[in-house]
Structure formats: C-alpha cells, structure tokens
Design an enzyme around this catalytic site. Structure first.
Site, mmCIF file in Angstrom:
data_model
loop_
_atom_site.group_PDB
_atom_site.id
_atom_site.type_symbol
_atom_site.label_atom_id
_atom_site.label_comp_id
_atom_site.label_asym_id
_atom_site.label_seq_id
_atom_site.Cartn_x
_atom_site.Cartn_y
_atom_site.Cartn_z
ATOM 1 C CD GLU A 1 -5.221 0.009 2.934
ATOM 2 O OE1 GLU A 1 -4.946 -0.995 3.644
ATOM 3 O OE2 GLU A 1 -5.799 -0.073 1.842
ATOM 4 C CB SER B 1 -8.651 -2.196 4.684
ATOM 5 O OG SER B 1 -9.166 -3.376 4.149
ATOM 6 N NE ARG C 1 -3.579 -2.440 0.080
ATOM 7 C CZ ARG C 1 -3.179 -3.520 -0.604
ATOM 8 N NH1 ARG C 1 -2.125 -3.476 -1.394
ATOM 9 N NH2 ARG C 1 -3.856 -4.640 -0.510
HETATM 10 C C1 LIG Z 1 -15.533 -0.496 -0.368
HETATM 11 C C2 LIG Z 1 -14.058 -0.295 -0.584
HETATM 12 C C3 LIG Z 1 -13.252 -1.386 -0.866
HETATM 13 C C4 LIG Z 1 -11.866 -1.217 -1.058
HETATM 14 N N1 LIG Z 1 -11.128 -2.306 -1.355
HETATM 15 C C5 LIG Z 1 -9.795 -2.155 -1.566
HETATM 16 C C6 LIG Z 1 -8.979 -3.273 -1.891
HETATM 17 O O1 LIG Z 1 -9.447 -4.407 -2.010
HETATM 18 N N2 LIG Z 1 -7.651 -3.066 -2.077
HETATM 19 C C7 LIG Z 1 -7.083 -1.828 -1.966
HETATM 20 O O2 LIG Z 1 -5.857 -1.694 -2.157
HETATM 21 N N3 LIG Z 1 -7.843 -0.745 -1.662
HETATM 22 C C8 LIG Z 1 -9.171 -0.868 -1.459
HETATM 23 N N4 LIG Z 1 -9.932 0.216 -1.160
HETATM 24 C C9 LIG Z 1 -9.284 1.538 -0.984
HETATM 25 C C10 LIG Z 1 -9.176 2.418 -2.257
HETATM 26 O O3 LIG Z 1 -10.199 2.090 -3.172
HETATM 27 C C11 LIG Z 1 -7.819 2.291 -2.918
HETATM 28 O O4 LIG Z 1 -6.780 2.713 -2.043
HETATM 29 C C12 LIG Z 1 -7.717 3.099 -4.228
HETATM 30 O O5 LIG Z 1 -6.513 2.774 -4.873
HETATM 31 C C13 LIG Z 1 -7.760 4.605 -4.005
HETATM 32 O O6 LIG Z 1 -7.944 5.221 -5.261
HETATM 33 P P1 LIG Z 1 -8.663 6.632 -5.409
HETATM 34 O O7 LIG Z 1 -8.631 7.022 -6.844
HETATM 35 O O8 LIG Z 1 -10.000 6.626 -4.778
HETATM 36 O O9 LIG Z 1 -7.652 7.544 -4.593
HETATM 37 P P2 LIG Z 1 -7.970 8.716 -3.537
HETATM 38 O O10 LIG Z 1 -8.641 8.141 -2.336
HETATM 39 O O11 LIG Z 1 -8.671 9.841 -4.233
HETATM 40 O O12 LIG Z 1 -6.495 9.144 -3.166
HETATM 41 C C14 LIG Z 1 -5.639 8.254 -2.490
HETATM 42 C C15 LIG Z 1 -4.228 8.839 -2.508
HETATM 43 O O13 LIG Z 1 -3.739 8.838 -3.851
HETATM 44 C C16 LIG Z 1 -3.381 10.164 -4.267
HETATM 45 N N5 LIG Z 1 -3.722 10.279 -5.704
HETATM 46 C C17 LIG Z 1 -4.897 9.934 -6.305
HETATM 47 N N6 LIG Z 1 -4.801 10.100 -7.641
HETATM 48 C C18 LIG Z 1 -3.546 10.570 -7.881
HETATM 49 C C19 LIG Z 1 -2.842 10.942 -9.058
HETATM 50 N N7 LIG Z 1 -3.388 10.878 -10.274
HETATM 51 N N8 LIG Z 1 -1.561 11.379 -8.936
HETATM 52 C C20 LIG Z 1 -0.964 11.479 -7.713
HETATM 53 N N9 LIG Z 1 -1.598 11.150 -6.560
HETATM 54 C C21 LIG Z 1 -2.871 10.696 -6.651
HETATM 55 C C22 LIG Z 1 -4.181 11.097 -3.372
HETATM 56 O O14 LIG Z 1 -3.544 12.355 -3.257
HETATM 57 C C23 LIG Z 1 -4.171 10.307 -2.065
HETATM 58 O O15 LIG Z 1 -2.971 10.502 -1.380
HETATM 59 C C24 LIG Z 1 -11.301 0.076 -0.973
HETATM 60 C C25 LIG Z 1 -12.130 1.187 -0.701
HETATM 61 C C26 LIG Z 1 -13.498 1.006 -0.514
HETATM 62 C C27 LIG Z 1 -14.359 2.204 -0.243
#
Ligand SMILES: Cc1cc2nc3c(=O)[nH]c(=O)nc-3n(C[C@H](O)[C@H](O)[C@H](O)COP(=O)(O)OP(=O)(O)OC[C@H]3O[C@@H](n4cnc5c(N)ncnc54)[C@H](O)[C@@H]3O)c2cc1C
Length: 306
Positions: A296, A226, A176
């Site tokens: 996380e 998580s 992560r």
């Molecule tokens: C129901 C549910 C289930 C989930 N299951 C999983 C799972 O199985 N495995 C897992 O790993 N995660 C899981 N997650 C967590 C999450 O979906 C992941 O961490 C995902 O990768 C986050 O992506 P996001 O686009 O929503 O990022 P955001 O939440 O918008 O941002 C996360 C981080 O990434 C940075 N960021 C985002 N986009 C960029 C970019 N283009 N350039 C630079 N920085 C950027 C942001 O600044 C921040 O620091 C889950 C979440 C939920 C709600």
C-alpha cells in the site's frame, strides 16, 4: 540539475520557498529518506503552476508530496523536485453541508471543522494522518468509510498546467486507488459533501475511533500505516502474524508486535531495511498461504532490494 535551473526556481518562488538537499526523513511519517535535490514549498496555486512549468520546460522529474504518511523514500533520496502540498496550501471552508478544502489541509483539521459545524460523515478520516490531496489519490479509508463516499468534486492541475474540476465519480476511486496518479493530476482542492448530524454523537464516534486506533495501532513508532493492501478475502496483518513474522526484524525495520499489518521504524531503520523486510514478508506469506501481498506504501527513488 544545473545551477541556473535552481536559481530560476528561487527567482520565481522566493528563496525561502526552495530548499536544497533537504532530508526527506523530516517529511515522512516513517522518519526515513535521503535528500531531495530540490524541495519546493509552494504558497499558492500560481507557485504550483510555475514549478510545474519549469520542471516541464527543463525536463526535470517532479513528485507531489502531501504529509508523507504513505511513503517510503530511498536512502539515496530523490534527484528532481519535490513539491510539498502541505501547510501553505491548507485552507478549509464550511458552506452549509459542504466543505471546500485545499489539497494541503490535514484530514484531522477538516474533521474538526466538520465536527464544529455538526456535520457527520467524515469521522472515519479524522485519525488518518494525511492531507486531503494524498487522501484523494489513495482513496483513503477506515472503519467502513472512504473518501469516495464523501467527495463531491476535485479541482486538479493537469500536466499542461490547466485547471480542471472533475466530479468525484470520474476519478475511478477503488480500494486505495484512483486515477489521479496515472493521469498525472495535481490535486489542488476538493469539495466534501456531508450531512447534518448531532454534535454529541459526532464527538462520541470520533472519540471511539480514536481510542480504537491507539489501542490497535503502534502509534508510538514511526510508520506509514498499513504496509500492504488488504488481499481479497484476507487480512494482511493476520496472514503476516500466522506466518510467524510478528516482531520480525531487518536492521531497524520491524513487523509491529502490536499490529502485524504495520512495518515500523523501531530505531534508525533505513529505507533499504524496510524494503528488504517487506520482501521477506511477501515471500514468506506467499510460500505459506499462496497469497500475494501488494504494497500500500508508495516507493520513491531507487531501491536495491525491490
Ligand atoms: C499511523 C498511520 C495510520 C494510517 N491509517 C490509515 C487509514 O486508516 N486509512 C488509510 O487509507 N490510510 C492510512 N494511513 C496511510 C496514509 O495516511 C494515507 O494513505 C494518506 O491518505 C496519505 O496522505 P499524505 O498526504 O500523507 O500523502 P503522501 O504520503 O505524501 O503521498 C501519497 C501519494 O499521494 C500523492 N499525492 C499527495 N498529495 C497529492 C496531491 N495534492 N496531488 C497529487 N498527488 C498527491 C503522492 O505523490 C503519493 O503518490 C495511515 C498512515 C499512518 C502513518
């Protein structure tokens, strides 16, 4: 931020791409978060560069947002610019066994493209509700797969607005984590390398993983997935459950009864509720098992309870 800078952003990007005092609860899967002073929805890499340069010139803090699925935003919101790398920057193109996609593309969309092209290796990611950019930053993973297994290269904008193509192995992707954040990169696009597979097997695996998710996870409530990272040798959810915290509540925030590894918004939770609940969980688990749980979920803005 003064009016002149706001006008400059509107002038450079177009008024309809810039919102003011935008409630962040609209842009996070927790459905929590106060207002973003300025919320920018770039339509192109040029828009991203323009926004970055204005922020740098005017010394304004900025934050890159994907789908907000791993994010807890303060109730007081964020003073600065939020750049949303979302639907406007979300192209997906299949070329042989590779997929080139923009940072704002949802993992679910990429998984569908992979399946339609009979490409295997991305099934693990289809149910993760984030964008490609967020998944690269977090090295998102599930069911034995993680982004680092399938990423070939990533195109980023560095802090000076320069575009660089970086091989995935140089991103130091661990559990992560990656160096994207600490290096101050903005992910613009990435190439995912997959293998030819059997479409029926891909469909069957996708269905199985999706069923497992809805069976085990509280998908009916807003959350950020998580809440804590998996501590080495343990499972966060089990430690929390064995600490007697199943269903434990602070205000509207609750340790999910279905999966103790998830803190859910059980109704009108504030960011402070979630933060205080997380603190209580960490302290209780540490007192009982001597294990430190690391969040996380990423925090944005100011919190009293941290
Ligand atoms: C129901 C549910 C289930 C989930 N299951 C999983 C799972 O199985 N495995 C897992 O790993 N995660 C899981 N997650 C967590 C999450 O979906 C992941 O961490 C995902 O990768 C986050 O992506 P996001 O686009 O929503 O990022 P955001 O939440 O918008 O941002 C996360 C981080 O990434 C940075 N960021 C985002 N986009 C960029 C970019 N283009 N350039 C630079 N920085 C950027 C942001 O600044 C921040 O620091 C889950 C979440 C939920 C709600």
């Amino acid at each position: 931020m003064n009016e002149e800078i706001k006008q400059k952003l509107c002038h450079e990007l177009g008024t309809e791409q810039v919102l003011f005092e935008e409630p962040m609860k609209r842009h996070t899967t927790f459905r929590i978060g106060g207002p973003a002073e300025v919320f920018v929805m770039p339509r192109s890499v040029e828009d991203v560069a323009k926004t970055l340069m204005i922020c740098k010139e005017e010394n304004i803090p900025y934050f890159i947002l994907g789908n907000g699925s791993n994010l807890l935003v303060s109730d007081r919101g964020y003073r600065g610019v939020i750049l949303q790398m979302d639907r406007n920057i979300g192209t997906v193109a299949v070329d042989g066994t590779e997929i080139r996609a923009s940072a704002g593309a949802l993992l679910s969309t990429i998984a569908v493209a992979a399946r339609r092209a009979s490409l295997t290796g991305f099934e693990f990611a289809g149910g993760i509700p984030g964008t490609l950019g967020g998944a690269v930053v977090m090295n998102a993973g599930a069911y034995g797969g993680e982004m680092k297994d399938v990423l070939k290269e990533v195109t980023v904008m560095d802090q000076d607005g320069k575009i660089r193509v970086i091989p995935a192995e140089k991103l130091e992707m661990g559990y992560r984590t990656s160096i994207v954040k600490s290096a101050g990169y903005i992910v613009l696009e990435a190439v995912i390398s997959l293998k030819e597979g059997d479409i029926e097997e891909i469909k069957a695996l996708t269905r199985k993983l999706s069923e497992q998710r809805s069976e085990k996870q509280p998908l009916e409530y807003p959350s950020a997935g998580s809440t804590f990272k998996r501590p080495e040798g343990y499972f966060a959810g089990k430690l929390i459950m064995d600490s007697g915290l199943r269903g434990y509540r602070v205000g509207g925030a609750q340790v999910s009864e279905k999966h103790c590894g998830f803190v859910i918004n059980a109704g009108d939770a504030t960011a402070e509720d979630v933060c205080n609940l997380m603190k209580h969980v960490r302290e209780t688990v540490y007192a009982k098992f001597g294990v430190t749980l690391e969040p996380e979920v990423k925090f944005l803005g100011e919190f009293d309870g941290r």
